[in-house]
Design an enzyme around this catalytic site. Structure first.
Site, mmCIF file in Angstrom:
data_model
loop_
_atom_site.group_PDB
_atom_site.id
_atom_site.type_symbol
_atom_site.label_atom_id
_atom_site.label_comp_id
_atom_site.label_asym_id
_atom_site.label_seq_id
_atom_site.Cartn_x
_atom_site.Cartn_y
_atom_site.Cartn_z
ATOM 1 N N GLY A 173 -0.012 8.439 7.991
ATOM 2 C CA GLY A 173 0.869 9.404 8.330
ATOM 3 C C GLY A 173 0.585 10.716 8.309
ATOM 4 O O GLY A 173 0.928 11.461 9.390
ATOM 5 N N GLU B 84 -0.156 15.649 2.873
ATOM 6 C CA GLU B 84 0.688 14.491 3.136
ATOM 7 C C GLU B 84 1.802 14.670 4.383
ATOM 8 O O GLU B 84 1.901 15.931 4.714
ATOM 9 C CB GLU B 84 1.497 14.584 1.822
ATOM 10 C CG GLU B 84 1.044 13.389 0.911
ATOM 11 C CD GLU B 84 1.260 11.817 1.448
ATOM 12 O OE1 GLU B 84 1.480 11.623 2.768
ATOM 13 O OE2 GLU B 84 1.056 10.897 0.620
ATOM 14 N N ASP B 85 2.286 13.792 4.903
ATOM 15 C CA ASP B 85 3.021 13.777 5.957
ATOM 16 C C ASP B 85 4.660 14.061 5.123
ATOM 17 O O ASP B 85 5.371 14.848 5.640
ATOM 18 C CB ASP B 85 3.229 12.667 6.750
ATOM 19 C CG ASP B 85 3.353 11.330 6.060
ATOM 20 O OD1 ASP B 85 3.079 11.249 4.932
ATOM 21 O OD2 ASP B 85 3.324 10.288 6.676
ATOM 22 N N ASP C 160 8.114 11.479 -0.965
ATOM 23 C CA ASP C 160 9.498 11.055 -0.986
ATOM 24 C C ASP C 160 9.695 10.827 -2.485
ATOM 25 O O ASP C 160 10.254 11.922 -3.306
ATOM 26 C CB ASP C 160 9.610 9.652 -0.143
ATOM 27 C CG ASP C 160 11.000 9.123 -0.240
ATOM 28 O OD1 ASP C 160 11.855 9.725 -0.380
ATOM 29 O OD2 ASP C 160 11.070 7.629 0.122
ATOM 30 N N LYS D 163 11.640 15.023 0.371
ATOM 31 C CA LYS D 163 12.830 15.113 -0.111
ATOM 32 C C LYS D 163 13.362 15.118 -1.475
ATOM 33 O O LYS D 163 12.925 14.195 -2.305
ATOM 34 C CB LYS D 163 13.128 13.411 0.303
ATOM 35 C CG LYS D 163 12.903 12.794 1.760
ATOM 36 C CD LYS D 163 13.014 11.369 2.011
ATOM 37 C CE LYS D 163 13.034 10.906 3.418
ATOM 38 N NZ LYS D 163 12.794 9.259 3.511
ATOM 39 N N PHE E 34 15.797 8.396 6.220
ATOM 40 C CA PHE E 34 14.504 8.033 6.715
ATOM 41 C C PHE E 34 14.300 8.821 8.105
ATOM 42 O O PHE E 34 15.112 8.965 9.057
ATOM 43 C CB PHE E 34 14.698 6.560 7.011
ATOM 44 C CG PHE E 34 13.228 6.090 7.346
ATOM 45 C CD1 PHE E 34 12.520 5.588 6.306
ATOM 46 C CD2 PHE E 34 12.705 5.616 8.727
ATOM 47 C CE1 PHE E 34 11.263 5.240 6.650
ATOM 48 C CE2 PHE E 34 11.498 5.062 8.865
ATOM 49 C CZ PHE E 34 10.753 5.016 7.854
ATOM 50 N N VAL E 35 13.242 9.339 8.149
ATOM 51 C CA VAL E 35 12.852 10.116 9.375
ATOM 52 C C VAL E 35 11.396 9.458 9.962
ATOM 53 O O VAL E 35 10.627 8.878 9.344
ATOM 54 C CB VAL E 35 12.494 11.531 9.211
ATOM 55 C CG1 VAL E 35 13.832 12.243 8.711
ATOM 56 C CG2 VAL E 35 11.656 11.646 7.694
ATOM 57 N N ASP F 23 6.067 7.219 10.562
ATOM 58 C CA ASP F 23 6.412 5.792 11.109
ATOM 59 C C ASP F 23 7.541 5.243 10.646
ATOM 60 O O ASP F 23 8.149 5.157 9.628
ATOM 61 C CB ASP F 23 5.206 4.955 11.282
ATOM 62 C CG ASP F 23 5.084 4.555 9.920
ATOM 63 O OD1 ASP F 23 4.798 5.218 8.902
ATOM 64 O OD2 ASP F 23 5.042 3.266 9.460
ATOM 65 N N ARG G 23 4.734 7.396 15.266
ATOM 66 C CA ARG G 23 4.000 8.424 14.878
ATOM 67 C C ARG G 23 3.773 9.364 15.856
ATOM 68 O O ARG G 23 3.369 10.576 15.537
ATOM 69 C CB ARG G 23 2.606 7.867 14.339
ATOM 70 C CG ARG G 23 2.791 6.672 13.188
ATOM 71 C CD ARG G 23 1.283 6.712 12.395
ATOM 72 N NE ARG G 23 1.561 5.429 11.458
ATOM 73 C CZ ARG G 23 1.631 5.625 10.391
ATOM 74 N NH1 ARG G 23 2.175 6.559 9.752
ATOM 75 N NH2 ARG G 23 1.628 4.588 9.623
HETATM 76 P P1 IMP Z 1 6.590 8.341 -2.129
HETATM 77 O O1 IMP Z 1 5.478 7.530 -2.667
HETATM 78 O O2 IMP Z 1 8.052 7.599 -2.184
HETATM 79 O O3 IMP Z 1 6.516 9.577 -2.104
HETATM 80 O O4 IMP Z 1 6.473 7.920 -0.381
HETATM 81 C C1 IMP Z 1 5.524 8.561 0.287
HETATM 82 C C2 IMP Z 1 5.030 7.781 1.531
HETATM 83 O O5 IMP Z 1 6.102 6.871 1.841
HETATM 84 C C3 IMP Z 1 4.831 8.785 2.540
HETATM 85 O O6 IMP Z 1 3.345 9.109 2.618
HETATM 86 C C4 IMP Z 1 5.339 7.965 4.025
HETATM 87 O O7 IMP Z 1 4.250 6.995 4.405
HETATM 88 C C5 IMP Z 1 6.416 6.937 3.275
HETATM 89 N N1 IMP Z 1 7.614 7.398 3.650
HETATM 90 C C6 IMP Z 1 8.603 8.117 2.622
HETATM 91 N N2 IMP Z 1 9.567 8.510 3.374
HETATM 92 C C7 IMP Z 1 9.476 8.300 4.503
HETATM 93 C C8 IMP Z 1 10.431 8.430 5.719
HETATM 94 O O8 IMP Z 1 11.624 8.959 5.887
HETATM 95 N N3 IMP Z 1 9.840 7.941 7.012
HETATM 96 C C9 IMP Z 1 8.705 7.342 6.889
HETATM 97 N N4 IMP Z 1 7.924 7.098 6.170
HETATM 98 C C10 IMP Z 1 8.343 7.568 4.933
HETATM 99 MG MG MG Z 2 1.885 8.643 3.919
#
Ligand code: IMP
Ligand code: MG
Length: 179
Positions: A48, A102-103, A106, A134, A155-156, A162, A168
Site C-alpha cells: 500500500g 505507511e499508506d 487504521d 483514522k 473505507f478508502v 486498495d 491502488r
Molecule cells: P491497521 O493494522 O488496522 O492499522 O491497518 C493497517 C492496514 O490495513 C493498512 O496498511 C492497509 O493496508 C489496511 N487498511 C486499513 N484501512 C484501510 C482503508 O480504508 N482502505 C484500504 N486499506 C486499509
Molecule cells: Mg498497508
C-alpha cells in the site's frame, strides 16, 4: 471521475490529487528538517505505501536509504487481528534511525507489530509517516509523527490504498459510498 466502481462497491472522490500532493510536500519538508543531522533508513510497507513513498522520496533532500517489508492484516474491507509477515526485514537496523512509511494507520495493529519488531532489532529512534490516519479507529498510545490526512472511520481506496487488491493506481483518494 467523481465515482469509481471496484468489484461490488462504489466509491466517491474524497481527497483530490492536488491536496494529496500538497500534503506530501508538507510532510517532506518536515522530514527534511527533522532528519538533516542523521538521515533515516526509510522502511516502506508493501504494497500500500508504495505510491505515497515514491511521491515522498522525490521531495526528500536528505540522503536517506530505503528498504521494504510486507505485512498484511486486511481482508476485503475489514482489519483482522492476525498480522502476516510476508516479507521480513533484511537490513541490520541496530543503532539506526528508522522512519516507517505507511499508506494508512487504521487500528494501529500493523504499526504496533512493526514497532515491536524494530525495537527488538535495536533501532535508536523510530518514527512513522502515514498518508492517512483514522483517529477513531486508532487504539494505541504510540505517537503518529507525520500525518497527511486524519480521516473518518470509513473505507478508502486510491493512491496506493486498495480494495481486495484493486484501486491502488487511482490518483485521488475515494471513500466507500453507503447508500
Ligand atoms: P491497521 O493494522 O488496522 O492499522 O491497518 C493497517 C492496514 O490495513 C493498512 O496498511 C492497509 O493496508 C489496511 N487498511 C486499513 N484501512 C484501510 C482503508 O480504508 N482502505 C484500504 N486499506 C486499509
Ligand atoms: Mg498497508
Amino acid at each position: 471521475m467523481k465515482e469509481v466502481t471496484i468489484l461490488d462497491k462504489t466509491f466517491i472522490k474524497y481527497i483530490p490529487d492536488e491536496e494529496i500532493n500538497a500534503a506530501v510536500d508538507r510532510i517532506a519538508a518536515q522530514i527534511n528538517h527533522d532528519y538533516q543531522d542523521e538521515p533515516p533508513l526509510i522502511l516502506i510497507t508493501l504494497n500500500g505505501a508504495i505510491v505515497f513513498a515514491v511521491d515522498l522520496l522525490k521531495e526528500l533532500t536528505i540522503s536517506a536509504q530505503i528498504t521494504c517489508v510486507k505485512v498484511s492484516s486486511y481482508q476485503g474491507t475489514e482489519s483482522t487481528n492476525h498480522i502476516k509477515n510476508l516479507i521480513g526485514l533484511t537490513d541490520d537496523v541496530r543503532g539506526r534511525r528508522v522512519l516507517i512509511v505507511e499508506d494508512i494507520v487504521d487500528t494501529g495493529r500493523t504499526y504496533k507489530y512493526l514497532w515491536d519488531m524494530l525495537q527488538e532489532a535495536g533501532v535508536s529512534d523510530l518514527r512513522i509517516a502515514t498518508m492517512t490516519l483514522k483517529p477513531d479507529a486508532y487504539k494505541l498510545d504510540l505517537p503518529v509523527h507525520y500525518v497527511g490526512f486524519s480521516i473518518p472511520n470509513k473505507f478508502v481506496v486510491g493512491r496506493g490504498l486498495d480494495y481486495d487488491g484493486y484501486g491502488r493506481q487511482l490518483r485521488d483518494i475515494y471513500q466507500l459510498k453507503i447508500d
